[in-house]
Design an enzyme around this catalytic site. Structure first.
Site, short mmCIF file in Angstrom:
data_model
loop_
_atom_site.label_atom_id
_atom_site.label_comp_id
_atom_site.label_asym_id
_atom_site.label_seq_id
_atom_site.Cartn_x
_atom_site.Cartn_y
_atom_site.Cartn_z
N ARG A 136 32.93 47.70 29.51
CA ARG A 136 31.68 48.35 29.05
C ARG A 136 31.30 47.88 27.66
O ARG A 136 30.13 47.93 27.28
CB ARG A 136 31.84 49.88 29.14
CG ARG A 136 32.93 50.45 28.28
CD ARG A 136 33.35 51.86 28.73
NE ARG A 136 34.23 51.82 29.91
CZ ARG A 136 34.71 52.90 30.52
NH1 ARG A 136 34.43 54.10 30.06
NH2 ARG A 136 35.49 52.78 31.57
N LYS A 146 48.22 47.45 30.54
CA LYS A 146 48.25 47.86 31.95
C LYS A 146 49.68 47.81 32.50
O LYS A 146 50.49 47.01 32.02
CB LYS A 146 47.41 46.88 32.79
CG LYS A 146 45.93 47.11 32.71
CD LYS A 146 45.21 46.19 33.69
CE LYS A 146 43.72 46.40 33.61
NZ LYS A 146 43.28 47.76 33.92
N1 BES Z 1 39.26 45.90 34.92
C1 BES Z 1 39.60 47.26 34.92
C2 BES Z 1 39.15 48.00 36.18
C3 BES Z 1 39.76 47.58 37.50
C4 BES Z 1 40.81 48.28 38.04
C5 BES Z 1 39.23 46.52 38.21
C6 BES Z 1 41.34 47.90 39.26
C7 BES Z 1 39.76 46.15 39.44
C8 BES Z 1 40.82 46.84 39.96
C9 BES Z 1 38.97 47.96 33.72
O1 BES Z 1 38.82 47.19 32.60
C10 BES Z 1 39.85 49.12 33.35
O2 BES Z 1 40.98 48.88 33.07
N2 BES Z 1 39.31 50.31 33.36
C11 BES Z 1 40.05 51.49 33.03
C12 BES Z 1 39.18 52.38 32.20
C13 BES Z 1 39.90 53.57 31.59
C14 BES Z 1 40.90 53.11 30.56
C15 BES Z 1 38.89 54.49 30.95
C16 BES Z 1 40.48 52.19 34.34
O3 BES Z 1 39.69 52.22 35.27
O4 BES Z 1 41.60 52.67 34.39
ZN ZN Z 2 40.49 47.10 31.33
#
Ligand code: BES
Ligand code: ZN
Ligand code: ZN
Length: 505
Positions: free
Chosen positions: A357, A283
């Site tokens: 997921r 991230k």
């Molecule tokens: N934990 C994150 C989602 C999230 C983002 C929670 C901001 C709270 C605040 C999740 O694991 C994630 O990173 N999801 C990705 C999925 C993508 C790579 C398909 C996302 O939403 O960017």
């Molecule tokens: Zn994530």
């Protein structure tokens, strides 16, 4: 904060006290006030004040008494009950700031749900998270004297319920706000064990990495293997069906209208990423610190079942906490890796940041194994949901209209907003992989794709709702009755849902 409920119609006038008069919308309510002399004074002041909304809480002196005029119709977009919560929250904050030892609230004409809303508002003002500050400061303790008249007995029961609910909300918020190096999966397990030990009727089963691998819960293993903290899955169980019709459910009983034992088994499944770096698909730095909140689903599930068991609600409920840390290590899952999930489907890890997921696929399988009739999963699952609905509304998906309606209605009763999103089949093909059955990324509709992925793991013939709480679990600036940090979103709606389902038939 202290609460003192008195059966009198008016409060005794005393120099150390202040008085709170609630305004609800344009009509003035909750203002059967003070002594006879005070009453006439108040009437004249009320006439002088133009009808709300006021700029701020008015603090006036009437007949020698300090009086808060609490405007309960201020914020746009809130329900009447939420206005009351906010009003009570502002009142308590002001009383604490002014160090008023006692505030009398005139609530003889408040309905049960109005009283409940006010109590929640007072509690929210008392929350603080200063565990990491070098100097901790106690909040000024205000006693709220509730002038209840003949509602006193009913209000006392509500007060006990709200205390249990707020204890659970505080538990969830504290867990969520705790740094990830202090709250890793095994530490969460210890906290859950302590809660199970001190909550009668709550049992706990814990699986560590070895057991998860042996039993084929490979979502946890895949996500957690890159971390020095091993993943765990917790299953908490509570069976309140013995508290239904005829039998005493104790002082918290809400079973009086239940005619026969509900056969429902509600399983709450929570995403419990104690930290989410994104894994090898790292991230960006800016958004990473708030990933301490990526275990909000699990914390909310634990808190809700603690309250449900304490309240002895007449229903069977379990909670599955899917705990892992998504970190970078020499054993981290690699993009392109394929694993076999508990239900036999194979999954290619297209993006290591779509990890929630994967652990939830195990949680949903576990829900099926323990006999769920209804599943609610909660997860800070997608950034897409944050962009779609922000911090005020939780988007949810459901395969069952009856459950979906219950979620919305229970949410409304608790001042928690839900919006039903589509499980749009047109996007389902985007989850197909060339080598494996599925991949963990899908179409541009990110929140929907995540929900469609989860649906692949929902046990057959099970009513299911997926709440994407990525926006609502944690706020990065002050919002309603929450400062920076965890909101506790979902705890109340889950309790209300269990209450509602327990009242069945
Ligand atoms: N934990 C994150 C989602 C999230 C983002 C929670 C901001 C709270 C605040 C999740 O694991 C994630 O990173 N999801 C990705 C999925 C993508 C790579 C398909 C996302 O939403 O960017
Ligand atoms: Zn994530
Ligand atoms: Zn995550």
């Amino acid at each position: 904060m202290k609460l003192n409920i008195i059966a009198a119609e008016t409060a005794k006038v005393n120099d150390n006290k202040a008085y709170a008069l609630f305004f609800v919308k344009e009509s003035i309510q909750f203002s059967k006030v003070l002594s006879a002399k005070g009453e006439s004074q108040v009437e004249s002041v009320l006439k002088g004040i133009k009808e709300g909304p006021f700029e701020d809480l008015e603090f006036l002196e009437i007949d020698g008494c300090n009086t808060f005029f609490v405007d309960a119709a201020k914020e746009r977009g809130l329900s009447a009950l939420d206005h009351l919560r906010m009003a009570a929250y502002r009142l308590a904050q002001k009383a604490m700031k002014r160090q008023v030892p006692c505030v009398s609230l005139f609530l003889v004409d408040a309905a049960d749900e109005q009283f409940k809303a006010i109590l929640h508002g007072l509690y929210y003002a008392d929350y603080k998270f200063d565990a990491y500050k070098s100097k901790q400061k106690e909040n000024f303790q205000v006693t709220f004297e509730i002038v209840a008249g003949d509602r006193a007995a009913a209000f006392k029961k509500i007060t006990e319920e709200v205390a249990v609910e707020q204890k659970a909300i505080t538990l969830a918020r504290n867990l969520i706000n705790t740094s990830a190096s202090d709250l890793y999966p095994a530490a969460f397990v210890e906290d859950a064990k302590t809660i199970a030990k001190y909550t009668p009727g709550l049992s706990i089963k814990v699986r560590n990495m070895k057991q998860l691998e042996k039993e084929g819960f490979m979502g946890h293993v895949t996500v957690g293997k890159g971390s020095s903290h091993e993943p765990h899955m917790i299953t908490l169980s509570y069976d309140g069906t013995k508290f239904t019709a005829g039998k005493s459910a104790g002082k918290f009983s809400s079973a009086k209208s239940a005619k026969r034992t509900s056969r429902d088994h509600l399983v709450i499944v929570g995403k419990g990423l104690t930290f989410d770096t994104g894994g090898l698909c790292l991230k960006p730095a800016k958004s990473m610190p708030e990933m301490i909140s990526d275990m909000s689903g699990a914390a909310t599930a634990l808190a809700a079942i603690q309250a449900i068991a304490t309240l002895k609600l007449p229903i069977r409920v379990s909670a599955v906490c899917c705990l892992a840390e998504n970190a970078i290590g020499n054993k981290s899952v690699l993009p392109g890796d394929i694993f076999k999930a508990k239900n036999g489907k194979t999954v290619m890890v297209d993006n290591t940041d779509a990890e929630g997921r994967l652990v939830l696929s195990d949680g949903l399988a576990e829900a099926g194994l323990i006999g769920a009739t209804h599943i609610v999963d909660l997860a800070t699952l997608t950034g897409a949901m944050v962009r779609a609905l922000g911090y005020a509304v939780t988007g949810f998906f459901s395969n069952d209209d009856d459950l979906a309606l219950k979620v919305i209605n229970c949410g409304e009763a608790c001042c928690e907003k839900f919006w039903s999103m589509p499980l749009e089949e047109e996007y389902a093909d985007a989850l197909k992989d060339k080598f494996a059955d599925l991949k963990n990324t899908g179409s541009d509709a990110g929140a929907i794709s995540a929900a469609l992925f989860l649906q692949e793991f929902v046990p057959e013939n099970t009513a299911w709702a997926h709440w994407d709480i990525a926006g609502t679990a944690f706020v990065t600036k002050k919002w309603k009755y929450t400062e920076y940090g965890a909101t506790g979103f979902g705890v109340q709606t889950l309790i209300e849902l269990a209450r509602e389902m327990g009242q069945s038939e």
